[in-house]
Each structure stands twice: as structure tokens, then as C-alpha cells.
Design an enzyme around this catalytic site. Structure first.
Site, PDB file in Angstrom:
ATOM      1  N   PHE A   1       0.860  -1.193   0.000  1.00 38.25           N
ATOM      2  CA  PHE A   1       0.000   0.000   0.000  1.00 38.25           C
ATOM      3  C   PHE A   1       0.889   1.233   0.000  1.00 38.25           C
ATOM      4  O   PHE A   1       1.738   1.403   0.861  1.00 38.25           O
ATOM      5  CB  PHE A   1      -0.921   0.037   1.227  1.00 38.25           C
ATOM      6  CG  PHE A   1      -1.837   1.237   1.194  1.00 38.25           C
ATOM      7  CD1 PHE A   1      -3.021   1.197   0.475  1.00 38.25           C
ATOM      8  CD2 PHE A   1      -1.495   2.414   1.837  1.00 38.25           C
ATOM      9  CE1 PHE A   1      -3.854   2.318   0.403  1.00 38.25           C
ATOM     10  CE2 PHE A   1      -2.328   3.542   1.778  1.00 38.25           C
ATOM     11  CZ  PHE A   1      -3.510   3.485   1.055  1.00 38.25           C
TER      12      PHE A   1
ATOM     13  N   ASP B   1       9.277   2.996   1.459  1.00 38.68           N
ATOM     14  CA  ASP B   1       8.111   3.737   1.950  1.00 38.68           C
ATOM     15  C   ASP B   1       8.005   3.519   3.464  1.00 38.68           C
ATOM     16  O   ASP B   1       7.548   2.475   3.920  1.00 38.68           O
ATOM     17  CB  ASP B   1       6.853   3.245   1.230  1.00 38.68           C
ATOM     18  CG  ASP B   1       5.584   3.953   1.707  1.00 38.68           C
ATOM     19  OD1 ASP B   1       5.613   4.620   2.763  1.00 38.68           O
ATOM     20  OD2 ASP B   1       4.552   3.808   1.027  1.00 38.68           O
TER      21      ASP B   1
ATOM     22  N   LYS C   1       2.945   9.964   8.103  1.00 37.95           N
ATOM     23  CA  LYS C   1       1.985   9.789   9.191  1.00 37.95           C
ATOM     24  C   LYS C   1       2.400  10.378  10.545  1.00 37.95           C
ATOM     25  O   LYS C   1       1.775  11.305  11.019  1.00 37.95           O
ATOM     26  CB  LYS C   1       1.633   8.309   9.342  1.00 37.95           C
ATOM     27  CG  LYS C   1       0.762   7.829   8.184  1.00 37.95           C
ATOM     28  CD  LYS C   1       0.163   6.472   8.419  1.00 37.95           C
ATOM     29  CE  LYS C   1      -0.928   6.182   7.415  1.00 37.95           C
ATOM     30  NZ  LYS C   1      -0.548   5.325   6.298  1.00 37.95           N
TER      31      LYS C   1
HETATM   32  C1  LIG Z   1      -0.907   5.529   4.909  1.00 33.60           C
HETATM   33  C2  LIG Z   1       0.157   5.131   3.958  1.00 33.60           C
HETATM   34  C3  LIG Z   1       0.365   5.843   2.760  1.00 33.60           C
HETATM   35  C4  LIG Z   1      -0.543   6.959   2.328  1.00 33.60           C
HETATM   36  O1  LIG Z   1      -0.449   8.063   3.169  1.00 33.60           O
HETATM   37  P1  LIG Z   1      -1.614   9.183   3.172  1.00 33.60           P
HETATM   38  O2  LIG Z   1      -1.111  10.200   4.139  1.00 33.60           O
HETATM   39  O3  LIG Z   1      -2.877   8.502   3.567  1.00 33.60           O
HETATM   40  O4  LIG Z   1      -1.704   9.728   1.799  1.00 33.60           O
HETATM   41  C5  LIG Z   1       1.419   5.464   1.958  1.00 33.60           C
HETATM   42  N1  LIG Z   1       2.225   4.442   2.306  1.00 33.60           N
HETATM   43  C6  LIG Z   1       2.063   3.740   3.439  1.00 33.60           C
HETATM   44  C7  LIG Z   1       3.007   2.638   3.767  1.00 33.60           C
HETATM   45  C8  LIG Z   1       1.004   4.040   4.289  1.00 33.60           C
HETATM   46  O5  LIG Z   1       0.806   3.324   5.397  1.00 33.60           O
END
Ligand SMILES: *Cc1c(COP(=O)(O)O)cnc(C)c1O
Length: 408
Positions: A150, A235, A264
Site C-alpha cells: 500500500f 516507503d 503519518k
Molecule cells: C498511509 C500510507 C500511505 C498513504 O499516506 P496518506 O497520508 O494517507 O496519503 C502510503 N504508504 C504507506 C506505507 C502508508 O501506510
């Protein structure tokens, strides 16, 4: 001329309406992207949030891995308030001291001699979108992502996100993206060659249910990227900024990435994301090639600086590690027939269930005053604030058997 009653404006954010009223307005006016909310929250303090009916909940999800310092943290509050009342916004034609200070703090998280540079965004998705555009500047277009990945919901971030449910309604997405099994270095070795621009990986797959790869997976991915001349894009949007007991999982494992994205936990709820790139990748986005109106906003930057300062001052990386271990051990000690195990690192933890009852368990937990979620039908996720105490976690563990009873 009529006057605007600012007290009335604050009441709108407070207890003025019943939950039923708010949800009726919600369903008539918001796009139905999230499903019906289960609570209307009006106040937060520390690890607790209160709903409009005055019910207190222990927030074991921190928004979604966002409120690393809990709610209304005094240091973050003071920093934001001071910055906002001094200078709240300027365009990216100009610099601010807050922005460059956070940039310096973040690039300092990346070890080694190669230069690291930051692009500031407002979310994880946008940080990944910047990363995606960096990969396009290599002259190659193919990207390898992983099953279960994700990375966000914009078309670029969605292109490297695996779930068919999220992707298929929006195809064609930017390509070419190949998905290989997560945690499997042999599968990555078989797929990578010198046409691959980048390999994108989460150090732990959060949305997929806190899936932890073998310990040498990231290092093996690094070696394969070196052989193929591909960028390694890590990521850390969910895992980074202290969540798992270190600032970044991959640097803690001694792995060098070309691109790292964070978001986050960085702003404790104030929207901010950042894309860090190191070495040749640091300058692949040149003048005019990318931008953001809000990215690098001084209030968001000050929030990030305040969060990092408190994590450091209060030893919260060590607390995340200790509390994660405490929680996992306490859950295992329950020896509950519905629990098959736990997995995770620091304060990103999953409880694995023997039945697909996770959504029911998350609902029962909410009724019992605990916010958790169900990323998969048989997986519960906990991502408590990094300030959580053993006593607070123990109240949840003590309530867990009754929650599972109610769920199954
Ligand atoms: C939540 C998340 C995203 C997306 O972040 P948003 O702030 O919701 O756009 C991307 N990568 C990972 C691993 C995530 O957990």
C-alpha cells in the site's frame, strides 16, 4: 454588516450537536468513500479521545499511526500556536527558517556521505508521488512493487499499490508496474533487470496486516538494485518517525535507500509528508519539475520539529520498543484460543486471530472503549501513541478476552 461569532465557530467543533445529528449531516454531505463513521469524536488528550456523548476511549491506533505523541501534546501545541501566530504561510517562492530546520533534521536521519535532499508534501501519498516522479527521471519506467503493498491513492501511488479492489476501477494507471511476492528476495531477483527504474518496498507492510519480512530482505533488495542500477525506494510512511522503535526501519538495519518517504507520525496530526532522496536521486527533480502549494508550510514544519524533539527528549524510541515487547508478551500470555499469535515491531503490532472475526472484534473493542482496527479479516492492528504506558496497554489486554468473546 453581520459579525462572525468565533465562539459559535468553536462550538461547531465541540459538543453542540448529537452524534445522530452529525452523522446525518455527514451522510448527506460527504462523499461515501469511508463508510459510516462509528463515533463522533470531539476531544483528545494524551492517549485518550472522547466522543460527543462523553464516552472516553483509549486510542490504540493514534489516528492511523499519526498521533505519535498522543492528543493535544503541549510542546506541539505551543510550537504550532507560536508559528501560526507569527507566520502561518508563505509560498514556495520564499524560504522559512522552520522549513529549512526540518529539512536539515530529516536529512540528518540518513547516514553516509552522499547528499540527501527533501521535497516537502502534505501526505504520504504525495510523498510517494514525488518519489514516483523521481523514478521517471532515471530514463527507465518499469517499477517493481510487492503483493500486498500500500502506497496511497493518487494515480501514481495507486499504480504501485497492489490491492485489485483499490486499483482496478481506476485502470489504466501509470505503468509499467510488476508485483512480486513480498519478503521473497528470490522472486525479486528473478524479476529485476537493467530496465527497472526502481523497487518500492515498505519495511513492514502496515495496511496488509503488519507483515514483517525476513530480517535480510531489505539488504538483499539493496544488493539487487545495485546490480541492476535501479533505485531502492523505501516507503516508511507508516513505519517511520519512531513508530517501530527507530527513526527509520531500513537505516536501523544498515540499509541505504535512494528514496525514502515519511508522513503519518511526523506532524502528530498536522498534515505533512516528505520525500528524501540520496546520492544521484537527490537532484533528479530539477527546477520546475515538481511543486506543491502547501508543501513545506512553516506550521507543518514546526510541528515536525516539535515531534522529533519530544521523541528524542523523552526517549520515546526506547519506549516504543519496550511497550511493543510488553504488549506482545502480555497478549501471548493470555493464551487465548482465538489468538494464534502477534507480529510487528515496536508500537506497530498485529494480533492474529484463528477466525475471520477481526472487524467484529474491532467493533466490540470500540464498545469497550478501545480504538483499534482490522486491516484484514483475521488481523487486528494496534499503533498506540509512542507515549503509551504499560498500565494503559494492560487495561486493553485485560479487556481483550471479553472483546473476543463478544466478537466470535
Ligand atoms: C498511509 C500510507 C500511505 C498513504 O499516506 P496518506 O497520508 O494517507 O496519503 C502510503 N504508504 C504507506 C506505507 C502508508 O501506510
Amino acid at each position: 454588516m453581520s459579525t462572525i461569532d468565533t465562539q459559535e465557530l468553536s462550538r461547531v467543533g465541540g459538543n453542540g450537536r448529537s452524534s445522530a445529528d452529525v452523522l446525518e449531516i455527514y451522510s448527506a454531505n460527504l462523499m461515501p468513500t469511508f463508510g459510516m463513521p462509528k463515533r463522533v469524536f470531539v476531544r483528545g488528550e494524551g492517549c485518550y479521545v472522547w466522543d460527543v456523548e462523553g464516552r472516553k476511549h483509549l486510542d490504540l491506533l493514534s489516528g492511523l499511526a499519526v498521533n505519535a505523541l498522543g492528543h493535544a501534546h503541549p510542546t506541539v501545541l505551543a510550537a504550532i500556536t507560536s508559528q501560526l501566530s507569527t507566520l502561518g504561510h508563505v509560498s514556495n517562492f520564499f524560504a522559512t527558517p522552520a522549513q529549512v530546520a526540518l529539512a536539515e533534521r530529516l536529512t540528518g536521519l540518513i547516514p553516509g556521505d552522499a547528499e540527501t535532499r527533501v521535497f516537502f508534501a502534505n501526505s504520504g501519498t504525495e510523498a510517494n508521488e514525488a518519489a514516483f516522479k523521481i523514478t521517471r527521471r532515471t530514463g527507465r519506467t518499469k517499477i517493481i512493487s510487492t503483493e500486498g503493498a500500500f502506497h496511497g491513492r493518487s494515480t501514481g501511488a495507486l499504480a504501485v499499490t497492489h490491492s485489485p479492489k483499490y486499483r482496478e476501477p481506476f485502470e489504466p494507471l501509470p505503468g509499467e508496474v510488476i508485483f512480486v511476492p513480498y519478503g521473497d528476495a528470490d522472486a525479486l531477483a528473478a524479476a529485476i533487470d537493467d530496465t527497472v527504474a526502481a523497487v518500492v518496498l515498505e519495511p513492514i507492510q502496515g495496511e496488509n496486516g503488519v507483515v514483517v519480512p525476513p530480517p535480510d530482505y531489505l539488504a538483499q533488495a539493496r544488493a539487487l538494485c545495485d546490480q541492476a542500477g535501479s533505485l531502492l525506494w523505501i516507503d516508511e510512511v507508516q513505519t517511520g518517525m519512531g513508530r517501530t522503535g527507530s527513526w527509520l526501519v531500513h537505516t536501523d538495519q544498515g540499509v541505504r535507500a535512494d528514496i525514502v518517504t515519511v508522513a503519518k507520525g511526523l506532524g502528530n496530526g498536522f498534515p505533512i509528508g516528505a520525500c528524501l532522496a540520496t546520492g544521484p536521486a537527490a537532484t533528479l527533480l530539477g527546477p520546475g519539475s515538481h511543486g506543491s502549494t502547501f508543501g513545506g508550510n512553516p506550521v507543518a514544519a514546526i510541528a515536525g520539529l516539535a515531534v522529533m524533539a519530544v521523541i528524542e527528549r523523552d526517549g520515546l524510541l526506547a519506549n516504543a520498543t519496550a511497550m511493543g515487547e510488553h504488549l506482545a508478551a502480555a497478549i501471548q500470555d493470555l493464551d487465548h484460543p482465538l489468538i494464534t499469535g502477534t507480529r510487528g515491531r515496536g508500537l506497530l503490532q498485529a494480533i492474529l486471530l484463528a477466525e475471520p472475526a477481526a472487524q467484529q472484534a474491532a467493533d466490540a473493542a470500540l464498545e469497550a472503549g478501545f480504538v483499534i482496527n482490522a486491516p484484514r479479516p483475521d488481523v487486528l492492528r494496534l499503533a498506540p501513541p509512542l507515549i503509551i504506558t504499560a498500565d494503559q496497554l494492560d487495561t486493553f489486554v485485560a479487556a481483550l478476552p471479553a472483546i473476543l468473546e463478544a466478537a466470535s
